[in-house]
Design an enzyme around this catalytic site. Structure first.
Site, PDB file in Angstrom:
ATOM      1  N   ASP A 179       0.736  -1.267   0.083  1.00 42.99           N
ATOM      2  CA  ASP A 179      -0.029  -0.030   0.005  1.00 42.99           C
ATOM      3  C   ASP A 179       0.773   1.195   0.151  1.00 42.99           C
ATOM      4  OD1 ASP A 179       0.867  -0.808   2.771  1.00 42.99           O
ATOM      5  OD2 ASP A 179      -0.923   0.460   3.550  1.00 42.99           O
ATOM      6  N   GLU A 188      -0.636  -2.121   5.142  1.00 42.28           N
ATOM      7  CA  GLU A 188       0.221  -2.032   6.366  1.00 42.28           C
ATOM      8  C   GLU A 188       0.116  -0.693   6.894  1.00 42.28           C
ATOM      9  OE1 GLU A 188       3.147  -1.095   8.809  1.00 42.28           O
ATOM     10  OE2 GLU A 188       3.059  -0.030   6.882  1.00 42.28           O
TER      11      GLU A 188
HETATM   12 ZN    ZN Z   1       4.847   3.495   6.412  1.00 41.52          ZN
HETATM   13 ZN    ZN Z   2       6.404   0.847   5.420  1.00 41.36          ZN
END
Ligand code: ZN
Ligand code: ZN
Length: 394
Positions: A80, A138
């Protein structure tokens, strides 16, 4: 010098760089990584791997089965980007306004695919299997838990989990593999201090939550200074303080919010207890009431000591022993921790900064960029580390 993957990784360099730049041009935010996941799934299917998509919403999992039986190693890459407007003037600059790969996850994805390709070429000699996990979201700490809820740690359950982060506080050409806690557990905490509002000229007729909140902010500083063992480490940060709407009114309530960071579960529990006691006790002493909510975001990344030793030795073959750091820790957090919980794991850092090229901005900065030599180093190390589980001579 170099591992058995050196020649291959150098040959793959143009592909690794081009893929990273393509992903960089097309950043996608948490749980929106559909284009990225499509590219990942196609590349893995082209290798003939068994590929599952939609794992944890937009995650992709591929299983590489070796010809012989043996352990299962999980290799994780996150996909991401961030809601940041990129300020770099490069030809691979983000084409999506307000979105940017400012943490290096474009590089992680490209490295993960290169590792899959290199290991797939050796599947006939392989004893065991490699589970490639391309993880969404994440940056909001939700991708790994979502993939776990969808069974990523089952069928087969991994015997070990490994992964890497490109790291712009380390120069390119260095690698950090630290045993034990390396990244911290993170909790989001919130406290609503309620009192009784009234006229600013008549404080005696109110129970003032502003004064109580101010005392709480000061008293919370004693959690780290007076409660935590000085040889341990923790952070209590107040990032938000909201209250009041007019200069001559005492408000009814004040909201405090912040982040708690710690390496050890006992420390985390101690912090939770003290934050509650201080908020509730100080508020009560001043005639107010505190309602505390603590929401866990991630666990600590706690690297298995034996595994860290092994990967540090491999790193020494990749970049030279003098370029392997064993002491790099951060109070930053990573949901990789969930993929390593109860499974021996190692999460390591690949130096990616190059001050001479202006590529040393911190992660999440609008001018963040990496020296792409780090991609090749990361791919060689991650492939060799995975191979150390499943290939007889690495
Ligand atoms: Zn980051
Ligand atoms: Zn990262």
């Amino acid at each position: 010098m170099g591992t058995g993957f050196r020649a291959e990784v150098l040959a793959l360099r143009p592909e690794i760089v081009e893929r990273r730049r393509d992903l960089h041009r097309h950043p996608e935010l948490a749980f929106e990584e559909t284009r990225t996941a499509g590219i990942v799934a196609a590349a893995l299917q082209e290798l003939g791997l068994e590929v599952q998509t939609g794992v944890g919403k937009t995650g992709v999992v591929a299983l590489l089965e070796g010809a012989h039986d043996g352990p299962t190693v999980l290799v994780r890459a996150d996909m991401d980007a961030l809601p940041i407007e990129e300020e770099n003037a490069v030809d691979y600059v983000s084409t999506t306004p307000g979105k940017m790969h400012a943490c290096g996850h474009d590089g992680h994805t490209s490295i993960g695919l290169a590792v899959a390709k290199m290991l797939n070429a050796r599947k006939d000699e392989m004893r065991g299997r490699v589970k490639f996990v391309f993880q969404p979201a994440e940056e909001i700490g939700q991708g790994a838990p979502a993939m776990i809820a969808d069974g990523v740690l089952q069928n087969p359950r991994p015997d070990a989990s490994i992964g890497l982060h490109l790291w712009n506080t380390l120069p390119v050409g260095t690698v950090a593999v630290t045993a034990g806690p390396t990244m911290s557990a993170a909790d989001d905490w919130q406290c609503v201090v309620s009192g009784q509002g009234g006229h600013g000229a008549s404080p005696h007729e109110t129970r003032d939550p502003v004064v109580a909140a101010a005392q709480i902010v000061i008293a919370l500083q004693t959690v780290t200074s007076r409660n935590i063992d000085p040889l341990d480490t923790a952070v209590v940060t107040i990032g938000v303080i909201h209250g009041g709407s007019a200069y001559n009114c005492i408000p009814t309530s004040v909201e405090l919010r912040g982040t708690l960071r710690s390496y050890r579960k006992e420390t985390q529990e101690l912090i939770h207890r003290r934050v509650r006691e201080i908020c509730e006790g100080v508020a009560a002493a001043l005639g107010c009431h505190a309602e505390v909510t603590i929401t866990p975001i991630t666990l600590a990344v706690d690297n298995d000591p034996d595994l860290s030793e092994r990967i540090a030795a491999i790193a020494a073959e990749v970049v030279g022993a003098e370029n392997v750091r064993r002491d790099v820790r951060t109070m930053g957090s990573e949901d990789m921790a969930y993929l390593m919980d109860d499974i021996p794991g190692c999460y390591f850092f690949i130096g990616s900064a190059n001050a001479g090229k202006g590529m040393d901005y911190p992660h999440h900065n609008p001018r963040f960029d990496i020296d792409e030599d780090a991609l090749v180093i990361g791919a060689e190390l991650l492939a060799s580390a995975a191979a150390s589980f499943v290939l007889p001579e690495g």
